[in-house]
Design a protein around this motif. Sequence first.
Motif, short mmCIF file in Angstrom:
data_model
loop_
_atom_site.label_atom_id
_atom_site.label_comp_id
_atom_site.label_asym_id
_atom_site.label_seq_id
_atom_site.Cartn_x
_atom_site.Cartn_y
_atom_site.Cartn_z
N SER A 12 47.03 36.13 31.88
CA SER A 12 47.33 36.25 33.30
C SER A 12 46.18 36.91 34.05
CB SER A 12 48.61 37.06 33.49
OG SER A 12 48.46 38.34 32.92
N LEU A 13 46.25 36.87 35.36
CA LEU A 13 45.25 37.47 36.24
C LEU A 13 43.84 36.95 35.98
CD1 LEU A 13 46.01 41.26 36.80
CD2 LEU A 13 46.94 39.28 37.92
N VAL A 15 40.49 34.98 36.91
CA VAL A 15 39.86 34.66 38.19
C VAL A 15 38.97 33.42 38.11
CG1 VAL A 15 39.89 37.04 38.97
CG2 VAL A 15 37.90 36.17 37.78
N HIS A 16 38.70 32.96 36.91
CA HIS A 16 37.86 31.77 36.77
C HIS A 16 38.73 30.52 36.67
CE1 HIS A 16 34.52 34.38 36.45
NE2 HIS A 16 34.87 34.87 35.28
N LEU A 21 44.11 33.82 41.80
CA LEU A 21 44.41 34.42 40.51
C LEU A 21 45.30 33.46 39.74
CD1 LEU A 21 44.97 38.05 41.78
CD2 LEU A 21 43.12 37.27 40.31
N ASP A 125 55.03 34.91 38.03
CA ASP A 125 53.84 35.21 38.81
C ASP A 125 53.67 34.32 40.04
OD1 ASP A 125 52.82 37.46 37.58
OD2 ASP A 125 51.99 36.29 35.93
N ARG A 127 54.71 34.70 43.04
CA ARG A 127 54.29 35.48 44.22
C ARG A 127 52.78 35.69 44.21
NH1 ARG A 127 55.07 40.37 45.58
NH2 ARG A 127 55.27 41.07 43.45
N ASN A 131 50.16 34.39 47.00
CA ASN A 131 49.31 35.31 47.76
C ASN A 131 47.83 35.03 47.58
OD1 ASN A 131 51.42 36.68 48.82
ND2 ASN A 131 51.32 38.41 47.42
N THR A 132 47.47 34.44 46.46
CA THR A 132 46.04 34.30 46.18
C THR A 132 45.58 32.85 46.20
OG1 THR A 132 46.33 34.05 43.79
CG2 THR A 132 46.21 36.30 44.64
N PRO B 721 47.92 41.65 31.99
CA PRO B 721 47.94 42.58 33.12
C PRO B 721 48.98 42.25 34.18
CG PRO B 721 45.96 41.21 33.14
CD PRO B 721 46.64 40.98 31.83
N ALA B 722 49.30 40.97 34.37
CA ALA B 722 50.28 40.64 35.40
C ALA B 722 51.64 41.24 35.04
CB ALA B 722 50.40 39.12 35.57
N LEU B 725 51.73 44.90 35.94
CA LEU B 725 52.01 45.11 37.36
C LEU B 725 53.50 44.91 37.64
CD1 LEU B 725 49.00 43.28 39.04
CD2 LEU B 725 49.19 45.65 38.34
N ARG B 726 54.08 43.90 37.04
CA ARG B 726 55.51 43.66 37.30
C ARG B 726 56.36 44.82 36.80
NH1 ARG B 726 54.17 38.40 35.67
NH2 ARG B 726 55.13 38.75 33.65
N ALA B 749 34.63 39.55 35.95
CA ALA B 749 35.89 39.06 36.50
C ALA B 749 35.92 39.10 38.02
CB ALA B 749 37.05 39.86 35.94
N LEU B 750 35.11 39.94 38.61
CA LEU B 750 35.25 40.17 40.05
C LEU B 750 33.99 39.81 40.81
CD1 LEU B 750 37.00 43.62 39.71
CD2 LEU B 750 38.10 41.44 40.23
N LYS B 758 39.82 38.27 45.42
CA LYS B 758 40.87 38.21 44.40
C LYS B 758 41.40 39.61 44.08
CE LYS B 758 39.44 33.77 42.67
NZ LYS B 758 38.99 32.90 41.59
N GLN B 761 43.64 40.61 46.91
CA GLN B 761 44.90 39.88 46.85
C GLN B 761 45.81 40.46 45.78
OE1 GLN B 761 42.93 36.23 46.11
NE2 GLN B 761 43.07 35.49 48.21
N LEU B 762 45.19 40.89 44.70
CA LEU B 762 45.96 41.49 43.61
C LEU B 762 46.63 42.78 44.08
CD1 LEU B 762 46.67 41.73 40.59
CD2 LEU B 762 44.52 42.94 40.29
N ARG B 764 47.36 43.58 47.11
CA ARG B 764 48.40 43.23 48.08
C ARG B 764 49.69 42.80 47.37
NH1 ARG B 764 47.55 41.13 53.49
NH2 ARG B 764 49.59 40.52 54.25
N THR B 765 49.51 41.99 46.34
CA THR B 765 50.69 41.51 45.61
C THR B 765 51.42 42.67 44.93
OG1 THR B 765 49.52 39.46 45.23
CG2 THR B 765 51.49 39.84 43.90
N GLU B 768 53.19 44.78 47.85
CA GLU B 768 54.10 44.21 48.84
C GLU B 768 55.58 44.38 48.48
OE1 GLU B 768 53.22 40.08 49.32
OE2 GLU B 768 54.07 39.52 47.39
N THR B 769 55.87 44.71 47.21
CA THR B 769 57.28 44.94 46.89
C THR B 769 57.75 46.30 47.37
OG1 THR B 769 56.72 45.91 44.76
CG2 THR B 769 57.22 43.56 44.78
#
Lengths: 309, 828
Positions: A12-13, A15-16, A21, A125, A127, A131-132, B721-722, B725-726, B749-750, B758, B761-762, B764-765, B768-769
């Motif tokens: 997950s997450l 970027v490529h 995302l 995922d 959302r 968002n992205t 990682p997602a 976050l959840r 990655a960035l 990105k 946006q991450l 923000r996501t 936002e909850t």
Amino acid sequence: MPRSAPVFDIQSLAVHDGEGLRTLVFLQGCPLRCSWCSNPEGQAAGPQMRWHAAKCSGCLACRDACTRGAVMAEVRDGRTVPAIDRRLCEACRERACLERCPTGALALSGRAMTAEALFKILRQDIRLYWNTGGGVTFGGGEPLLHPDFVADIAGRLRAYGVGTVVETCGEWDWEAAAPALEAAERIYFDLKTLGPEKHRRFTGRPNETILANLKRLAETRPGKMIISLPVIPGLSDTLEHAREIGALLAGWGLRRARLLPYHRLGIGKYETLGRAYPHRSGDRDVPPALVVAMQDALISAGLTVTVDG
Amino acid sequence: MDFVPREIMGSPSSPRVQTCYDRYLAEPLIIDAEYLCLYTERHRQVAFWEEQERRAECHAYALERLTPVLREGELIVGGKTRYVRGAVPYANYAADYILRELRREQQESQDAVTDLGTGGGIARVHALAESGEFEVFCHKFLISPQDKACLWECAEYWSDKCMQAEGDRLWKTHYPHAGWIENGWRIVLYTAPHDPAPDGRFVLDFETILGVGLDGLIDRCKAKIKETFAQPGAIEETAKVHFWRAAIRVLEATKTWAHNYGRAALALAEREARPERKAELETIAANCLSFGRRPAGFHEALQHFWLAYLAGHLEGAHLGYSVGRFDRYMAPYFQADREHGGLTEERALELLELLRIKHTEIEYVASFSWEGLGSGNLFQNMMLGGLTEDGQPADNELSLLAVQAAINVPTTQPTLSVWWTPGLSPEFLLKCAEGVKTGVGFPAWFNTDVYLKHELGRNPQLGLGFIRKYAAMGGCTEPILEGCSYGVVQPGFINHVKLLELALHGGRDPRTGIVMEERPVPGDFESLAAAYRRFLETAIRRWQEYWNVVMEAHARTVPLIFCSAVMRDSIERGRNMDRGGMLNNATPTTLSSGLVNVVNALAAVKAVVDGPAAMDELRAALAADWKGYELLHRRILDAPKWGNDDDAADGIMRDLWAFYCAAVERGPNYLGERYDPSMLAISTMTPFGKACGATPDGRTAGEPVADGVTSPHPGSDRNGPAAVLRSAQKVDHSRIRGGLLNLKFHPSALRGVDGSRKLLQLIRTLFETQTAFQVQFNVVDSRMLREAQAHPEAYRDLIVRVAGFSAYFVELQKSVQDQVIERTEHVL
């Protein structure tokens, strides 16, 4: 009978490999055996037993558990560790060794997942994709060996307005792959070299089918296509190669490409599979200046080109 | 070695900044006893004065006599000590650890589980000590023979008069559960006594300090005294008059101290041959001599800010003492100077870079175990962005420059934080993303709305607009209201993992054999969870009760007079902050760390243990540190873990979270409000882990506990990682003051502006909850960190985010370095 496919990794997450995302889903099985492959665990059709030296305590519980006699002890770097006979191991379905391994040094890579189960993970995922502007990317292995599965997932994501990207080596039967080609919003198509013999030498297969599929995609779905051009020492690290490719792609009306310079990040995986790293020019690097020159050559041919990696 | 470099790497914007930065990096850490000696000298003469006036007099006397040191190239002057990297030993707070150090005695029981860094400026200390001119003090400082003699004498004087001595007298005799607290330290249920550095975690009211100046505040105090004596019954108001008199004494002395810098600058200017530097020194002199009145230009305002900040820092033994909403209260001076005063962007940037170096020069010395906990960091937090009083995004041109300065001069202090809110300008957000990509770990991101909900819930009388405007950070991740929140907020940390051990073993600590409270030994999940809750509740209650007594000693011995006078509403109320002078007295917190390990342990017990026999086997496995129980260990490790978006673990987290918050909130604090729940880590994960044996979450004996508050235990986040976050979104952070989530990204990655988008946006996501509160990033290649571990000399300026703060990687203790490396790296 629910649709399923062997999945060997979900990341997950990412970027490529597409916009926003993304979640990368790696499907198992590949018709090619590229010498520089960084996902060797995804080449064979079935799950792969992997052994991580750093985690192994050398207890040999796996040897005692193995019902096939596939595990022997050997002394390596001054310590006793299991040595796996891969041929015997692959024929086994019991895998008693896994349960007995106390450290997790032995692990099976790849498991069959139903589309239902995979989608349950991806759905969480949505959302983030919204968002992205991201979505899901299928890689592998060769995801188009499982076209119905890919099309199924893509259809479910579509219902949420989320797109699916497919990364492919191009070696598949057109009719079989059609549903997935249709469902994908974008296709990253790998083009390694134009010479059939060279292609066979580095990947194990000639490239007639690949080129034919690419040409047909260029005719029918040019807007979806981004051509991935790995820059591999000894295979495709020349300016002439870039010019040749540029002319061909432009001639077919393809407009977008990305250069993927060679890296060795997958080298450690070969050890876990008990295999030697097959790429022979692996100690050579691709000079950044060459990548820039190749990019220029492709741009001169009329393409939009990025460098990823 | 192959590694991907950091994408963004700044460099000082002028040779002057480079010189000051290089000087800082080359300097060793030195103890300076000047302030303490002067303070003590006066204390001997005024020991029987009223407590506030005595405190003010000692501090004022020292201030007036401190040596002003100005250095080549500086444009903003003023230091806490005479050295570039000096620390003040506050024996008036706690003398014992100083005496033990001087006598080379064993320190607290927690020292056995503490380790410190060895690289960078600390390495320099050991090299210089060998020359014989200095001695080593507290492992990482130098001290001169003169200062050592003076410090020794002072420490002996303070040994029965310092805050700690007074506090100990009170709680050890009056508090019925004193034995629990003392045993709690022995078993490392709590962090070591916080007495050596209890202050901080607040922000002065810089808006008022700059706006009306100290002169304005002095006038106000005089008016209040006059008013009081004009009314009948004034005799009852003597405590207030004492405060105002004390405040006047200190405010006047602070001006004198500031003006001494001005006079020193003038003297230097007279002797200066270079006309350019001469002019600079004259400007510096003017800026210092005007201290007390409202500044005009940006340079002058920065100098006044710095002197006021420093004066507050000198008064107390602070950790977490912070800068606050810099881009709000400095903006008027910046804007005016940009529009009418000829201030260029380059000049402003240079000044901000120099200011960063000044902040980083401040060092502190505390007991050995607290050094280990804080990794030597002072947690000075500069807060940017956020909302205006009427709910508009508050970022401006100065916010961008403050981030740029941190990119150019990547010092560890002040830590940058952003109040994230959806309307922040794209330019500011992209600049912050660039900051993250330097790999220094800041800015850290905080969700504005979550804190607004928290504070409004606790202090509805302050109103939403007020809270928006003054929301700031006092320390690494503890939000407070700038200029009006009580400061001494917490007595240190509660070790959740130790509580779990007590629960498992019927109240006996397996490491030391100490029995805290005899309870039945649990035989299943339910009885274990119940026992843990019971011990948690007891540990919280007693920690709060103990600290309430200690804080009475604080009020009697070291009340903060200057800091109170320059915060609201001490002068109006005639009370210092220990006696209810602040608008917001609901800030004292109860802190803890290691909850994630308890959640994982309970989830594993629930999944794996099916009866008393299995529980006994588990206890045997823990006692053996899993040796001989490898398969059980495997099953435990494979059980549900926090950070995987798995309700089997996350549900337990939610329950315990609510339980913890409710238990903390039941306790009254010493200012008549309720304690506020918080969780943090700083560097507690290492000593807390070292003091605990193997635990049912699969930890081995001595392994560090999880860092952060909602960060998964290293290696236990299996779903990417997602999912981390959840999981973080599943707990309601508006219940607590604080929260911390580490994410690590590989530089590749960035990359580029797309990578920045990105990242944004991450964030923000995640936010936002409206439940998640904080997120911070490390953007470094782990191979580079390993390389830096092997060759620290080549990575002197490599900064990483640790836990609510950033630090020079090479100055961190090895165990913390390892944990930074281990934190799952997201190679995307």
